[in-house]
Each structure stands twice: as structure tokens, then as C-alpha cells.
Motif scaffolding. Structure first.
Motif, PDB file in Angstrom:
ATOM      1  N   TRP A 147       1.560   1.703  -3.585  1.00  0.00           N
ATOM      2  CA  TRP A 147       0.286   2.150  -4.168  1.00  0.00           C
ATOM      3  C   TRP A 147       0.123   3.647  -3.946  1.00  0.00           C
ATOM      4  CZ3 TRP A 147      -3.698   4.312  -1.237  1.00  0.00           C
ATOM      5  CH2 TRP A 147      -4.913   4.524  -1.913  1.00  0.00           C
ATOM      6  N   VAL A 167      -3.504  -3.516  -5.492  1.00  0.00           N
ATOM      7  CA  VAL A 167      -2.762  -4.278  -4.484  1.00  0.00           C
ATOM      8  C   VAL A 167      -3.304  -5.703  -4.431  1.00  0.00           C
ATOM      9  CG1 VAL A 167      -2.286  -4.499  -2.014  1.00  0.00           C
ATOM     10  CG2 VAL A 167      -2.151  -2.249  -3.121  1.00  0.00           C
ATOM     11  N   SER A 206       0.829  -1.212   0.000  1.00  0.00           N
ATOM     12  CA  SER A 206       0.000   0.000   0.000  1.00  0.00           C
ATOM     13  C   SER A 206       0.858   1.255   0.000  1.00  0.00           C
ATOM     14  CB  SER A 206      -0.967   0.011   1.189  1.00  0.00           C
ATOM     15  OG  SER A 206      -0.305   0.056   2.435  1.00  0.00           O
TER      16      SER A 206
END
Length: 295
Positions: free
Chosen positions: A119, A132, A116
Motif C-alpha cells: 500500500w 488493504v 501495508s
């Protein structure tokens, strides 16, 4: 608010491994915790042993962080990020799936917050086609899916995204937000860390007026992704994070777990959550800044 699709499952990924538009990135960082503290190192050695076929290793610790910054894992400049991510093959006409090996080595399964983090960095720099893998490599292995030790690679691309500064919060932003009723500050650490009952940082406690939503609670035990909408509303409604008239800033220890909560909020349509990159490591090191203990 509209829901946003950001998690993909292992079935979907295995079916798309040969998609020429896919850029599969292994974002593993090795974090070990013991009585002596926390040790953080690159996940490259683990990647070299085994990874999902086609994946390329993405070095969050060294290549996508500002190694000249006083704090580790500080987001790199846009120019440095664009160069590194272009070399990895990410650019126009591609989409990215990120995975990792879990948050802490040897710990029970928790959120894929290294994934994350990448991301968030991709979104920070203006790239939206990023997803993800729910459960990351641990779930992939549990299901007996293919692994390899062959190095992955993609053709070099041209990354054209533009930085979104509104997704990054500084220490000064937090100082201003403490007394701003139009901003919700979320501490993503455990309740014990939030209350100041541990010695994880130079000083204990939490930033005044911040609310606690533990990132470890923001994971579905079955899918290993984010919980369903009902559970997310239970977690985030009480702290005001779903009030779109308010800005939301998340923080944790070093700006990693905070990105998992931002991802969860993104799935509910909150695309504007900012990360306090310095988080408690920076805040607690500055004696002039206030901290509160207890609830």
C-alpha cells in the motif's frame, strides 16, 4: 482532520471479485522467527497452494525491492516499480486491493503489514486507488470464503504515477530529525525492543527522541483492521503525531511494520507520513549513530 477510507472488509471484497477494474494482489512474504533469528522468504509457494480467486502474486522481496541494495526490502527505483506493477495490470482505470497471510508465520494474528508495505509503495510511486483487506487471508479462510490454486492474471497496464519523495526518509533525514522539534519520529516496534531489552538488532535501543507506538497495538481485534478513531487518537495523540504542523516519520526493524502505523495515521487524514526504509537494521549497524535504551 478528515478521515480516509483505506481498509475494506471481506464481505465487500467477495462481492467485488468479478469487478473488471479490480486488481487483487497477494503481497505475502514468509517471515519465521526462532532462536536462530529471522528468516524471510517469498510467499509464492504459499500462493500457489491457495489464494483468493483472481489474485495475482506480488513479490515484495525480489521484484519490488532493490535487490542490489545492501539491505533487504529496500524500495526499488520508481522505474523498476512502474515496470513490475504495470506487468501485474495496475494502471489508469484500475484500483488495487492488497492482502497477505499475516506478519509472522506461526505467530498470533497481527497487523497485515506486508499488505501495508505494498500500500505504501504504491502511494510512494503516485498511485492512490489502493486498499488493504482487513484480516487478510487468515480472516478470509476463517469465514469459509472461496479459495483457489489457479493462477490469477490481469491485462498488462501502463503505470503513470510519479514518485512522492516526501513519503520516504533516509538515514540523513533521521539524523536531522533527531534535533528538530517540528518532526515526530515514531518507533513502531514492541516496548521491549524500543527499550533495548531484546537482541533483535546489531545494537539495541531506539533512535534518540523517537516515541514508541507498537504496531501490534494498532489493530482492532474484531475487524483485524485499524482501530476506530477514538483508539487511534489514544495511541497517537500523546506522541504528537496528529499535530499537522509537524512532520511524522515512522520506523521499525526493516521498514515493514512502520507502514502499518503510517496506514493507520492515513485513516485520520495524515497522508504525509514518511517511512524510514532502512529502519533499525540500517541504523543499528552503523556504530557512529546514537541509540538510547530505556523509556
Amino acid at each position: 482532520m478528515n478521515s480516509k477510507h483505506v481498509m475494506i472488509d471481506t464481505d465487500w471484497l467477495e462481492a467485488h471479485l468479478n469487478d473488471p477494474k479490480l486488481r487483487l494482489l497477494d503481497a505475502t512474504v514468509i517471515m519465521k522467527q526462532d532462536e536462530n533469528g529471522v528468516d524471510i522468504s517469498s510467499g509464492k509457494e504459499e500462493y500457489d497452494k491457495e489464494h483468493i480467486p483472481g489474485a495475482v502474486f506480488t513479490d515484495l522481496l525480489h521484484e519490488l525491492s532493490d535487490t542490489k541494495a545492501p539491505l533487504p526490502l529496500t524500495a526499488s527505483s520508481h522505474e523498476e516499480f512502474a515496470q513490475t506493477i504495470s506487468d501485474l495490470g495496475v494502471g489508469e482505470g484500475t484500483y488495487v486491493v492488497v492482502y497477505d497471510r499475516g506478519a509472522v508465520v506461526g505467530a498470533p494474528f497481527s497487523a497485515s503489514d506486508w499488505a501495508s508495505r505494498l500500500w505504501w509503495q504504491l502511494r510512494l510511486e503516485g498511485f492512490d486507488e489502493v486498499y488493504v483487506l482487513a484480516g487478510g487471508l487468515p480472516k478470509w479462510k476463517e469465514e469459509g470464503r472461496p479459495l483457489t490454486d489457479e493462477q490469477g492474471s490481469y491485462p498488462k497496464a501502463t503505470f503513470t504515477g510519479q514518485r512522492r519523495p516526501e513519503l520516504l526518509a533516509s538515514k540523513e533525514d533521521i539524523k536531522n530529525a533527531m534535533s528538530d522539534t517540528s518532526t515526530v519520529i515514531i518507533n513502531c516496534l514492541s516496548p521491549a525492543e524500543f527499550k533495548g531489552e531484546t537482541d533483535a538488532y546489531p545494537r539495541n535501543g531506539h533512535i534518540p527522541n523517537s516515541k514508541n507506538v507498537f504496531f501490534g497495538d494498532v489493530t482492532d481485534p474484531e475487524t483485524k483492521g485499524v482501530p476506530d478513531k477514538e483508539k487511534l487518537h489514544e495511541l497517537f495523540d500523546p506522541v504528537g503525531a496528529l499535530d499537522t504542523s509537524k512532520k511524522v516519520i515512522t520506523y521499525c526493524g526493516g521498514g515493514i511494520a512502520a507502514t502499518w502505523n503510517a496506514l493507520a495515521l492515513f485513516t485520520l487524514g495524515r497522508e504525509d507520513v514518511a517511512i524510514y526504509d532502512g529502519s533499525m537494521v540500517e541504523w543499528s549497524s552503523d556504530e557512529s549513530l546514537p541509540l538510547e535504551v530505556g523509556e
